[in-house]
Write an enzyme that holds these catalytic residues in place. Structure first.
Site, mmCIF file in Angstrom:
data_model
loop_
_atom_site.group_PDB
_atom_site.id
_atom_site.type_symbol
_atom_site.label_atom_id
_atom_site.label_comp_id
_atom_site.label_asym_id
_atom_site.label_seq_id
_atom_site.Cartn_x
_atom_site.Cartn_y
_atom_site.Cartn_z
ATOM 1 N N GLY A 47 -9.597 -46.102 -0.766
ATOM 2 C CA GLY A 47 -9.531 -46.946 0.419
ATOM 3 C C GLY A 47 -10.434 -48.150 0.301
ATOM 4 O O GLY A 47 -11.556 -48.056 -0.193
ATOM 5 N N ARG A 78 -3.891 -45.594 -5.022
ATOM 6 C CA ARG A 78 -4.084 -44.177 -5.328
ATOM 7 C C ARG A 78 -3.317 -43.910 -6.624
ATOM 8 O O ARG A 78 -2.230 -44.441 -6.834
ATOM 9 C CB ARG A 78 -3.530 -43.290 -4.216
ATOM 10 N N ASP A 85 -15.328 -40.857 -2.753
ATOM 11 C CA ASP A 85 -15.363 -39.539 -3.381
ATOM 12 C C ASP A 85 -14.348 -39.388 -4.508
ATOM 13 O O ASP A 85 -14.683 -38.975 -5.618
ATOM 14 C CB ASP A 85 -15.125 -38.468 -2.309
ATOM 15 N N THR A 145 -17.232 -46.980 0.931
ATOM 16 C CA THR A 145 -16.287 -46.325 1.825
ATOM 17 C C THR A 145 -16.801 -46.437 3.251
ATOM 18 O O THR A 145 -18.005 -46.273 3.492
ATOM 19 C CB THR A 145 -16.087 -44.837 1.484
ATOM 20 N N ASP A 151 -16.387 -44.384 5.490
ATOM 21 C CA ASP A 151 -16.676 -43.041 6.007
ATOM 22 C C ASP A 151 -18.152 -42.663 5.892
ATOM 23 O O ASP A 151 -18.601 -41.734 6.567
ATOM 24 C CB ASP A 151 -15.833 -41.994 5.270
ATOM 25 N N ASP A 181 -19.601 -41.018 3.585
ATOM 26 C CA ASP A 181 -19.610 -39.585 3.286
ATOM 27 C C ASP A 181 -19.975 -39.250 1.844
ATOM 28 O O ASP A 181 -19.690 -38.139 1.372
ATOM 29 C CB ASP A 181 -18.245 -38.975 3.619
ATOM 30 N N ARG A 184 -12.612 -39.467 7.934
ATOM 31 C CA ARG A 184 -12.154 -38.327 7.144
ATOM 32 C C ARG A 184 -12.846 -37.064 7.645
ATOM 33 O O ARG A 184 -12.739 -36.738 8.818
ATOM 34 C CB ARG A 184 -12.373 -38.573 5.656
#
Length: 319
Positions: A11, A72, A103, A125, A127, A129, A171
């Site tokens: 992303g 992707r 990730d 990202t 996120d 994360d 996410r």
């Protein structure tokens, strides 16, 4: 090492372009060429690349998205395609790779290092994360986008005396929901890291009604449940007609904040330093405002932790 590659994968996140710029200019400062690999690992497999010079990364520090595009690439998980990509890099004289992403991008980089190809990971990202770093590139920009949206929605919620549920990305991590909920003064914040308590949410709504409060904002992270599902659960118990807003991909776009530009510049430049030192299988991150590096394998053994003290504070301030 005289020639390295850089790619963005997964992303997109605001600040990726700032990181690309930092990689190119830091490497050029040390007389090292940089080849930009287009479309992530798909381009890596196909050898889709071009030389990036100082001019080619001029005027991109303020742009969202990624100049190198992203995609992707499920087939990259097959070793034969990874070997094909490594061969393409060797043919171009590329000795190492900087991977900017999240990730999944890190996992791809780790697989390449197992085949003897040098890689450094740069966390990007929205996120936030990635274990091992306080902040990822893009999180701050996305956070400001979310807060800006909540502020606008609150105007409407106040005017029409409505309760709104706003679903944000992240996410399986609750950082975007948690930080935006606290910053925007949401009445309830629901994140994957803490047990979901419907009774508490309803109690907060009723306490607000009792003191003549006419509107409420509830923030839910996508990793918990869809906003529509939560709205149905609350309506079934209370009869309250709730409005829903799913912010979606607006959170991934936009010009990066100053914080993200500086973070991306620091991390991108440091990744180049690591490659020039001959290091591999490392990830760069920031801890207590200091840039450092750690073993790329930690993403498999360490779980990102949300700052639960912020969650507690949010509940205390939204009584």
């Amino acid at each position: 090492m005289k020639r390295i590659g850089v790619l963005t994968s997964g992303g997109d996140a605001p600040g990726m372009n700032a990181a690309i710029r930092a990689v190119v200019r830091k490497a050029n400062y040390h007389d090292v060429e940089v080849y930009g690999i287009y479309h992530g690992y798909e381009g890596f497999i196909q050898g889709k690349m071009e030389l990036l010079d100082l001019g080619s990364v001029g005027g991109i520090i303020q742009r969202g998205g990624t100049k190198l595009f992203s995609s992707r690439c499920p087939k990259f998980m097959e070793e034969k395609y990874r070997l094909q990509g490594i061969e393409k890099m060797k043919e171009a004289g590329i000795d190492g790779l900087i991977v900017i992403g999240g990730d999944g991008s890190y996992r791809g980089a780790y697989e390449l290092t197992k085949l003897g190809f040098k890689c450094i990971g740069v966390p990007a990202t929205i996120d936030n994360d990635i274990p091992g770093t306080d902040f990822t590139i893009g999180f701050d920009t996305a956070l400001n986008t979310v807060v800006n949206a909540i502020d606008k929605i609150r105007d409407t919620a106040t005017s029409h005396e409505n309760t709104f549920i706003i679903e944000v990305m992240g996410r399986d991590a609750g950082d975007l929901a948690l930080w935006s909920g606290l910053a925007a003064g949401a009445e309830s914040v629901i994140i994957p890291e803490e047990p979901f308590d419907l009774d508490d949410i309803i109690a907060r709504l009723k306490r607000g009604e009792a003191r003549k409060k006419k509107h409420s904002i509830i923030i839910v992270a996508e990793g918990v449940m869809p906003a529509s599902q939560l709205a149905d659960m609350i309506k079934e118990r209370t009869g309250i007609d709730i409005r829903i807003t799913v912010l979606g991909h607006i959170q991934r776009g936009g010009s990066p904040t100053a914080f993200d530009r500086v973070l991306a510049s620091r991390l991108g430049a440091y990744a180049v330093e690591l490659l020039l030192e001959g290091k591999t299988c490392r990830a760069v991150g920031i801890k207590n405002q200091e840039v450092y590096d750690y073993d790329l394998q930690e993403i498999f053994t360490t779980k990102h932790q949300a700052d639960i003290s912020l969650y507690t504070l949010s509940k205390e301030l939204s009584i």
